[in-house]
Scaffold this motif. Structure first.
Motif, PDB file in Angstrom:
ATOM      1  N   UNK A  25       0.838  -1.218   0.000  1.00 13.02           N
ATOM      2  CA  UNK A  25       0.000   0.000   0.000  1.00 13.02           C
ATOM      3  C   UNK A  25       0.862   1.253   0.000  1.00 13.02           C
ATOM      4  N   UNK A  26       1.926   1.251   0.805  1.00 15.56           N
ATOM      5  CA  UNK A  26       2.812   2.418   0.875  1.00 15.56           C
ATOM      6  C   UNK A  26       3.506   2.670  -0.465  1.00 15.56           C
ATOM      7  N   UNK A  27       3.985   1.596  -1.096  1.00 15.02           N
ATOM      8  CA  UNK A  27       4.628   1.751  -2.403  1.00 15.02           C
ATOM      9  C   UNK A  27       3.641   2.287  -3.430  1.00 15.02           C
ATOM     10  N   UNK A  28       2.430   1.767  -3.415  1.00 16.06           N
ATOM     11  CA  UNK A  28       1.405   2.221  -4.359  1.00 16.06           C
ATOM     12  C   UNK A  28       1.067   3.698  -4.112  1.00 16.06           C
ATOM     13  N   UNK A  29       0.961   4.081  -2.848  1.00 15.35           N
ATOM     14  CA  UNK A  29       0.671   5.478  -2.501  1.00 15.35           C
ATOM     15  C   UNK A  29       1.795   6.388  -2.980  1.00 15.35           C
ATOM     16  N   UNK A  30       3.058   5.970  -2.773  1.00 23.52           N
ATOM     17  CA  UNK A  30       4.187   6.767  -3.234  1.00 23.52           C
ATOM     18  C   UNK A  30       4.185   6.892  -4.757  1.00 23.52           C
ATOM     19  N   UNK A  31       3.867   5.820  -5.451  1.00 26.51           N
ATOM     20  CA  UNK A  31       3.806   5.852  -6.913  1.00 26.51           C
ATOM     21  C   UNK A  31       2.709   6.816  -7.390  1.00 26.51           C
ATOM     22  N   UNK A  32       1.554   6.763  -6.760  1.00 21.38           N
ATOM     23  CA  UNK A  32       0.460   7.668  -7.129  1.00 21.38           C
ATOM     24  C   UNK A  32       0.837   9.124  -6.856  1.00 21.38           C
ATOM     25  N   UNK A  33       1.526   9.371  -5.751  1.00 18.23           N
ATOM     26  CA  UNK A  33       1.957  10.731  -5.435  1.00 18.23           C
ATOM     27  C   UNK A  33       2.980  11.221  -6.468  1.00 18.23           C
ATOM     28  N   UNK A  34       3.895  10.340  -6.879  1.00 17.02           N
ATOM     29  CA  UNK A  34       4.893  10.692  -7.885  1.00 17.02           C
ATOM     30  C   UNK A  34       4.215  11.025  -9.220  1.00 17.02           C
ATOM     31  N   UNK A  35       3.234  10.196  -9.599  1.00 12.99           N
ATOM     32  CA  UNK A  35       2.507  10.450 -10.845  1.00 12.99           C
ATOM     33  C   UNK A  35       1.747  11.761 -10.784  1.00 12.99           C
ATOM     34  N   UNK A  36       1.132  12.055  -9.644  1.00 14.68           N
ATOM     35  CA  UNK A  36       0.384  13.304  -9.486  1.00 14.68           C
ATOM     36  C   UNK A  36       1.332  14.503  -9.591  1.00 14.68           C
ATOM     37  N   UNK A  37       2.524  14.385  -9.016  1.00 16.26           N
ATOM     38  CA  UNK A  37       3.508  15.462  -9.085  1.00 16.26           C
ATOM     39  C   UNK A  37       3.980  15.675 -10.525  1.00 16.26           C
ATOM     40  N   UNK A  38       4.223  14.600 -11.257  1.00 15.10           N
ATOM     41  CA  UNK A  38       4.631  14.711 -12.659  1.00 15.10           C
ATOM     42  C   UNK A  38       3.533  15.376 -13.493  1.00 15.10           C
ATOM     43  N   UNK A  39       2.302  14.988 -13.261  1.00 13.15           N
ATOM     44  CA  UNK A  39       1.180  15.584 -13.993  1.00 13.15           C
ATOM     45  C   UNK A  39       1.051  17.068 -13.674  1.00 13.15           C
ATOM     46  N   UNK A  40       1.254  17.435 -12.412  1.00 15.10           N
ATOM     47  CA  UNK A  40       1.189  18.842 -12.015  1.00 15.10           C
ATOM     48  C   UNK A  40       2.285  19.631 -12.727  1.00 15.10           C
ATOM     49  N   UNK A  41       3.497  19.062 -12.818  1.00 12.66           N
ATOM     50  CA  UNK A  41       4.597  19.732 -13.517  1.00 12.66           C
ATOM     51  C   UNK A  41       4.287  19.898 -14.998  1.00 12.66           C
ATOM     52  N   UNK A  42       3.730  18.846 -15.613  1.00 17.01           N
ATOM     53  CA  UNK A  42       3.374  18.934 -17.040  1.00 17.01           C
ATOM     54  C   UNK A  42       2.344  20.028 -17.269  1.00 17.01           C
ATOM     55  N   UNK A  43       1.352  20.107 -16.409  1.00 17.52           N
ATOM     56  CA  UNK A  43       0.317  21.132 -16.556  1.00 17.52           C
ATOM     57  C   UNK A  43       0.895  22.528 -16.350  1.00 17.52           C
ATOM     58  N   UNK A  44       1.824  22.648 -15.415  1.00 18.54           N
ATOM     59  CA  UNK A  44       2.465  23.940 -15.159  1.00 18.54           C
ATOM     60  C   UNK A  44       3.285  24.386 -16.377  1.00 18.54           C
ATOM     61  N   UNK A  45       4.036  23.464 -16.957  1.00 16.14           N
ATOM     62  CA  UNK A  45       4.817  23.787 -18.154  1.00 16.14           C
ATOM     63  C   UNK A  45       3.911  24.139 -19.326  1.00 16.14           C
ATOM     64  N   UNK A  46       2.810  23.422 -19.470  1.00 16.41           N
ATOM     65  CA  UNK A  46       1.862  23.712 -20.545  1.00 16.41           C
ATOM     66  C   UNK A  46       1.261  25.105 -20.357  1.00 16.41           C
ATOM     67  N   UNK A  47       0.954  25.474 -19.124  1.00 15.21           N
ATOM     68  CA  UNK A  47       0.394  26.800 -18.856  1.00 15.21           C
ATOM     69  C   UNK A  47       1.418  27.891 -19.185  1.00 15.21           C
ATOM     70  N   UNK A  48       2.693  27.661 -18.837  1.00 18.01           N
ATOM     71  CA  UNK A  48       3.740  28.628 -19.158  1.00 18.01           C
ATOM     72  C   UNK A  48       3.904  28.762 -20.672  1.00 18.01           C
ATOM     73  N   UNK A  49       3.814  27.630 -21.354  1.00 11.57           N
ATOM     74  CA  UNK A  49       3.950  27.635 -22.818  1.00 11.57           C
ATOM     75  C   UNK A  49       2.799  28.413 -23.455  1.00 11.57           C
ATOM     76  N   UNK A  50       1.553  28.168 -22.975  1.00 10.52           N
ATOM     77  CA  UNK A  50       0.398  28.899 -23.511  1.00 10.52           C
ATOM     78  C   UNK A  50       0.538  30.399 -23.271  1.00 10.52           C
ATOM     79  N   UNK A  51       1.024  30.769 -22.094  1.00  9.14           N
ATOM     80  CA  UNK A  51       1.201  32.194 -21.780  1.00  9.14           C
ATOM     81  C   UNK A  51       2.244  32.825 -22.706  1.00  9.14           C
ATOM     82  N   UNK A  52       3.327  32.112 -22.946  1.00 11.57           N
ATOM     83  CA  UNK A  52       4.365  32.636 -23.850  1.00 11.57           C
ATOM     84  C   UNK A  52       3.809  32.789 -25.258  1.00 11.57           C
TER      85      UNK A  52
END
Length: 121
Positions: A25-52
């Motif tokens: 369960x702990x490993x799965x939770x860590x994996x889900x948190x890592x995926x959520x962080x990666x998705x947040x970074x991708x969305x942040x970069x996409x927002x910066x790109x759209x603004x530019x």
């Protein structure tokens, strides 16, 4: 061996199983948190790109790129990166109009388009 001893040995197996389950369960939770962080970074970069791109392109040019993205998404992604880099380095006049974008696209087309001829003998 008494009944109590058998019971204790059985509980040890259950505790080990529960420990393993908790570790999974702990490993799965860590994996889900890592995926959520990666998705947040991708969305942040996409927002910066759209603004530019909003700062670099006129609304008509952005609309043209959005339409082209339906047909050639890889081309548009590469082109957007290049336009941002060119604008940041001052090598292109900002804002890029729809006419300017058409010329850029025409140049890219001429460089990448291959004409095939089939001859029958």
């Amino acid at each position: 061996m008494s009944i109590d001893e058998n019971y204790d040995e059985g509980n040890e197996g259950q505790e080990t199983g529960q420990d393993d389950l908790e570790a999974i369960r702990q490993r799965k939770l860590q994996e889900l948190q890592r995926q959520a962080e990666e998705e947040r970074r991708r969305q942040e970069l996409a927002a910066q790109r759209r603004a530019a791109l909003r700062a670099i392109l006129t609304p008509e040019a952005r609309e043209r790129l959005d339409n082209l993205r339906v047909v050639k998404p890889e081309l548009v992604d590469a082109l957007e990166q290049q336009l941002i880099a060119l604008a940041q380095s001052g090598r292109v006049k900002v804002p890029i109009t729809d006419e300017d974008l058409k010329k850029i696209l025409e140049t890219i087309y001429k460089q990448t388009h291959r004409e095939f001829r089939i001859r029958y003998r």
